[in-house]
Design a protein around this motif. Sequence first.
Motif, PDB file in Angstrom:
ATOM      1  N   ARG A  13       5.926  28.646 -16.148  1.00  0.00           N
ATOM      2  CA  ARG A  13       5.447  29.280 -14.855  1.00  0.00           C
ATOM      3  C   ARG A  13       6.351  29.585 -14.310  1.00  0.00           C
ATOM      4  NH1 ARG A  13       2.862  23.210 -12.431  1.00  0.00           N
ATOM      5  NH2 ARG A  13       5.293  22.573 -12.650  1.00  0.00           N
ATOM      6  N   MET A  15       8.244  32.934 -13.445  1.00  0.00           N
ATOM      7  CA  MET A  15       8.153  34.429 -12.839  1.00  0.00           C
ATOM      8  C   MET A  15       8.470  35.077 -14.725  1.00  0.00           C
ATOM      9  SD  MET A  15      10.091  37.129 -10.829  1.00  0.00           S
ATOM     10  CE  MET A  15      11.345  37.238 -11.430  1.00  0.00           C
ATOM     11  N   VAL A  16       9.475  35.163 -15.114  1.00  0.00           N
ATOM     12  CA  VAL A  16       9.876  35.393 -16.523  1.00  0.00           C
ATOM     13  C   VAL A  16       8.695  34.779 -17.474  1.00  0.00           C
ATOM     14  CG1 VAL A  16      11.090  35.765 -18.406  1.00  0.00           C
ATOM     15  CG2 VAL A  16      12.594  36.379 -16.003  1.00  0.00           C
ATOM     16  N   THR A  36       4.120  22.129 -18.632  1.00  0.00           N
ATOM     17  CA  THR A  36       4.769  22.055 -17.521  1.00  0.00           C
ATOM     18  C   THR A  36       6.681  20.866 -17.733  1.00  0.00           C
ATOM     19  OG1 THR A  36       3.933  19.885 -16.879  1.00  0.00           O
ATOM     20  CG2 THR A  36       2.895  22.777 -15.911  1.00  0.00           C
ATOM     21  N   LEU A  42      13.375  19.227 -20.353  1.00  0.00           N
ATOM     22  CA  LEU A  42      13.800  20.132 -21.297  1.00  0.00           C
ATOM     23  C   LEU A  42      15.482  19.356 -21.432  1.00  0.00           C
ATOM     24  CD1 LEU A  42      12.130  23.402 -20.966  1.00  0.00           C
ATOM     25  CD2 LEU A  42      11.907  21.964 -22.507  1.00  0.00           C
ATOM     26  N   LYS A  66      17.818  26.387 -14.470  1.00  0.00           N
ATOM     27  CA  LYS A  66      17.178  26.429 -13.827  1.00  0.00           C
ATOM     28  C   LYS A  66      18.102  27.666 -12.368  1.00  0.00           C
ATOM     29  CE  LYS A  66      18.895  23.793  -9.553  1.00  0.00           C
ATOM     30  NZ  LYS A  66      17.384  23.134  -8.098  1.00  0.00           N
ATOM     31  N   ILE A  87      18.713  22.205 -21.080  1.00  0.00           N
ATOM     32  CA  ILE A  87      18.119  22.445 -21.569  1.00  0.00           C
ATOM     33  C   ILE A  87      18.427  23.413 -22.814  1.00  0.00           C
ATOM     34  CG2 ILE A  87      16.741  24.336 -20.922  1.00  0.00           C
ATOM     35  CD1 ILE A  87      16.787  23.491 -17.553  1.00  0.00           C
ATOM     36  N   LEU A 106      17.715  33.623 -23.206  1.00  0.00           N
ATOM     37  CA  LEU A 106      17.416  34.197 -21.863  1.00  0.00           C
ATOM     38  C   LEU A 106      18.637  33.879 -21.345  1.00  0.00           C
ATOM     39  CD1 LEU A 106      14.101  34.393 -22.763  1.00  0.00           C
ATOM     40  CD2 LEU A 106      14.451  35.974 -20.219  1.00  0.00           C
ATOM     41  N   SER A 108      21.625  36.326 -18.854  1.00  0.00           N
ATOM     42  CA  SER A 108      21.800  36.331 -16.986  1.00  0.00           C
ATOM     43  C   SER A 108      23.231  37.545 -17.045  1.00  0.00           C
ATOM     44  CB  SER A 108      22.519  35.484 -16.263  1.00  0.00           C
ATOM     45  OG  SER A 108      22.196  36.546 -14.624  1.00  0.00           O
ATOM     46  N   TYR A 137      26.690  28.822 -13.209  1.00  0.00           N
ATOM     47  CA  TYR A 137      25.618  29.276 -14.091  1.00  0.00           C
ATOM     48  C   TYR A 137      26.097  29.771 -14.624  1.00  0.00           C
ATOM     49  CZ  TYR A 137      20.717  32.265 -14.002  1.00  0.00           C
ATOM     50  OH  TYR A 137      20.146  32.744 -14.768  1.00  0.00           O
ATOM     51  N   PRO A 164      19.198  39.627 -18.853  1.00  0.00           N
ATOM     52  CA  PRO A 164      18.121  40.699 -17.897  1.00  0.00           C
ATOM     53  C   PRO A 164      19.229  40.612 -17.227  1.00  0.00           C
ATOM     54  CG  PRO A 164      17.089  38.227 -19.004  1.00  0.00           C
ATOM     55  CD  PRO A 164      18.825  38.537 -19.429  1.00  0.00           C
ATOM     56  N   ASN A 166      18.837  41.789 -12.151  1.00  0.00           N
ATOM     57  CA  ASN A 166      18.369  40.875 -11.614  1.00  0.00           C
ATOM     58  C   ASN A 166      17.316  41.370 -11.755  1.00  0.00           C
ATOM     59  OD1 ASN A 166      21.215  40.926 -10.671  1.00  0.00           O
ATOM     60  ND2 ASN A 166      20.378  39.823  -8.462  1.00  0.00           N
TER      61      ASN A 166
HETATM   62  N1  LIG Z   1      14.844  35.998 -11.918  1.00  0.00           N
HETATM   63  C1  LIG Z   1      16.294  36.568 -11.885  1.00  0.00           C
HETATM   64  O1  LIG Z   1      16.678  37.455 -11.265  1.00  0.00           O
HETATM   65  C2  LIG Z   1      16.991  36.413 -13.507  1.00  0.00           C
HETATM   66  C3  LIG Z   1      16.704  35.330 -14.637  1.00  0.00           C
HETATM   67  N2  LIG Z   1      16.633  34.893 -15.477  1.00  0.00           N
HETATM   68  C4  LIG Z   1      16.869  34.321 -16.573  1.00  0.00           C
HETATM   69  O2  LIG Z   1      16.248  34.741 -16.974  1.00  0.00           O
HETATM   70  C5  LIG Z   1      14.519  32.858 -16.827  1.00  0.00           C
HETATM   71  C6  LIG Z   1      13.390  32.550 -16.146  1.00  0.00           C
HETATM   72  O3  LIG Z   1      13.984  33.002 -15.378  1.00  0.00           O
HETATM   73  P1  LIG Z   1      12.315  32.699 -13.957  1.00  0.00           P
HETATM   74  O4  LIG Z   1      11.621  32.402 -14.269  1.00  0.00           O
HETATM   75  O5  LIG Z   1      13.325  33.585 -12.505  1.00  0.00           O
HETATM   76  O6  LIG Z   1      13.346  31.273 -13.139  1.00  0.00           O
HETATM   77  P2  LIG Z   1      12.013  30.902 -12.474  1.00  0.00           P
HETATM   78  O7  LIG Z   1      12.784  29.817 -11.511  1.00  0.00           O
HETATM   79  O8  LIG Z   1      11.337  31.444 -11.726  1.00  0.00           O
HETATM   80  O9  LIG Z   1      10.924  29.531 -13.350  1.00  0.00           O
HETATM   81  C7  LIG Z   1      11.891  28.937 -14.649  1.00  0.00           C
HETATM   82  C8  LIG Z   1      11.405  27.783 -15.215  1.00  0.00           C
HETATM   83  O10 LIG Z   1      11.976  27.160 -15.604  1.00  0.00           O
HETATM   84  C9  LIG Z   1      11.187  25.677 -16.020  1.00  0.00           C
HETATM   85  N3  LIG Z   1      12.171  24.113 -15.417  1.00  0.00           N
HETATM   86  C10 LIG Z   1      13.580  24.816 -15.085  1.00  0.00           C
HETATM   87  N4  LIG Z   1      13.631  23.077 -15.227  1.00  0.00           N
HETATM   88  C11 LIG Z   1      13.052  22.629 -16.104  1.00  0.00           C
HETATM   89  C12 LIG Z   1      13.276  21.859 -16.979  1.00  0.00           C
HETATM   90  N5  LIG Z   1      14.525  20.523 -16.102  1.00  0.00           N
HETATM   91  N6  LIG Z   1      12.468  21.258 -18.105  1.00  0.00           N
HETATM   92  C13 LIG Z   1      11.722  21.912 -17.966  1.00  0.00           C
HETATM   93  N7  LIG Z   1      10.679  23.021 -17.468  1.00  0.00           N
HETATM   94  C14 LIG Z   1      12.232  23.488 -16.946  1.00  0.00           C
HETATM   95  C15 LIG Z   1      10.604  25.778 -14.288  1.00  0.00           C
HETATM   96  O11 LIG Z   1       9.246  24.904 -14.874  1.00  0.00           O
HETATM   97  P3  LIG Z   1       7.991  24.517 -13.972  1.00  0.00           P
HETATM   98  O12 LIG Z   1       7.564  25.133 -13.443  1.00  0.00           O
HETATM   99  O13 LIG Z   1       7.218  23.650 -14.921  1.00  0.00           O
HETATM  100  O14 LIG Z   1       9.025  23.067 -13.055  1.00  0.00           O
HETATM  101  C16 LIG Z   1      10.388  27.266 -14.334  1.00  0.00           C
HETATM  102  O15 LIG Z   1       8.861  27.242 -14.581  1.00  0.00           O
HETATM  103  C17 LIG Z   1      16.253  32.296 -16.891  1.00  0.00           C
HETATM  104  O16 LIG Z   1      16.452  31.652 -17.923  1.00  0.00           O
HETATM  105  C18 LIG Z   1      17.115  33.033 -15.939  1.00  0.00           C
HETATM  106  O17 LIG Z   1      17.684  32.163 -16.405  1.00  0.00           O
HETATM  107  C19 LIG Z   1      18.225  35.950 -15.413  1.00  0.00           C
HETATM  108  C20 LIG Z   1      18.208  36.816 -15.041  1.00  0.00           C
HETATM  109  C21 LIG Z   1      17.907  37.000 -13.798  1.00  0.00           C
END
Ligand SMILES: NC(=O)C1=CN([C@@H]2O[C@H](COP(=O)(O)OP(=O)(O)OC[C@H]3O[C@@H](n4cnc5c(N)ncnc54)[C@H](OP(=O)(O)O)[C@@H]3O)[C@@H](O)[C@H]2O)C=CC1
Length: 314
Positions: A13, A15-16, A36, A42, A66, A87, A106, A108, A137, A164, A166
Amino acid sequence: MNKEAKIYVAGHRGMVGSAICRRLKANGYNNIIIRTSSELDLRNQQAVQEFFANERPDYVFLAAAKVGGIHANNTFRAEFLYDNLMIEANIIHTAYLHQVTKLMFLGSSCIYPKLAPQPLREDYLLTGPLEQTNEPYAIAKIAGIKLCEAYRDQYSCNFISVMPTNLYGYNDNYDLNNSHVLPALIRKFHEAKENGSNEVVVWGTGSPMREFLFADDLADACLYLMENYNERELVNIGTGEDISIKELALLVKEVTGFEGELVFDSTKPDGTPRKLMDVSKLHNTGFKHKVELREGIKLAYEDFKQKHTVPALS
Ligand SMILES: NC(=O)C1=CN([C@@H]2O[C@H](COP(=O)(O)OP(=O)(O)OC[C@H]3O[C@@H](n4cnc5c(N)ncnc54)[C@H](OP(=O)(O)O)[C@@H]3O)[C@@H](O)[C@H]2O)C=CC1
Ligand SMILES: C[C@H]1O[C@H](OP(=O)(O)OP(=O)(O)OC[C@H]2O[C@@H](n3cnc4c(=O)[nH]c(N)nc43)[C@H](O)[C@@H]2O)[C@@H](O)[C@@H](O)C1=O
């Protein structure tokens, strides 16, 4: 990956994760497994092991985490360390127990030392102190990298780690306290224009440099590397170009059509002065991003307006 393979996208759900799912479907992969965080927390090892036993995925994209910007990282330091450690440890260990064919972790760009030479090469990892605002983090992400390496060394698991830069794009987080800079600026400039404000506050001095990659380009890179990369070493994923926060703010100002002034709030942290990725390893695999920053900001802004603005009463 064969088209019938069972592919688990952790964090679908986000962004990535949502971008990876879009790309998988567009490429004819239809056996995609998703949960979800309320269906499957997780951080809960037993729940993760029951899930893997029931679903038995062949491939795993570990995009659940997170995640947040500089203020969130610096505020929820324990959660950023604990949640991300739990996780990744649960998924990586359980993927080994269930003999997953391949897993992608993934990380960062924040894993690299605060003052490392630029651009950041993958072998700069652990060569100097980290940026304080996101050290928890970053430590969690480094642990994830080391887990993948160790499970490859001891159990011959094909677990790869990608770093990745930002990111921004569809389905980003626009919460002004917890989001990253680009979605925050899109929202701030849009709302200032709509409210008739004559200024927008930009955190910090505006002098830090950041690199920005459109999330759908990242998803393309993830699918490409899942198909073609099987090495122990990290791979940086970025554009290889960066911009100052001030220049970024002026670009977002132009795209949103805001005509007021920028005000810089130097009581807010700048964070790492620069973290430009060396993406030569990625480019040598034949992959290159498609969406340039100005176009990407326009796409993200349209997505924001569709999802976050209340339509005027007719
Ligand atoms: N955004 C950025 O600029 C960058 C992101 N990244 C990495 O990319 C990956 C995705 O990032 P991004 O898409 O931006 O993050 P988001 O915050 O958009 O999405 C994170 C997802 O992780 C899930 N999640 C968080 N905690 C739990 C948990 N305890 N159990 C199950 N699911 C969990 C959430 O699920 P739900 O929606 O169901 O709650 C959510 O869908 C991460 O590993 C991040 O570190 C790396 C570099 C840059
Ligand atoms: C992906 C990366 O993302 C984070 O690191 P970051 O890049 O420093 O985070 P950021 O995007 O929040 O800030 C970048 C710069 O932008 C400035 N800035 C201006 N105005 C706003 C503003 O309104 N909001 C935010 N968030 N920042 C602002 C801000 O002061 C800083 O100088 C960590 O998760 C890290 O671990 C990580 O991996």
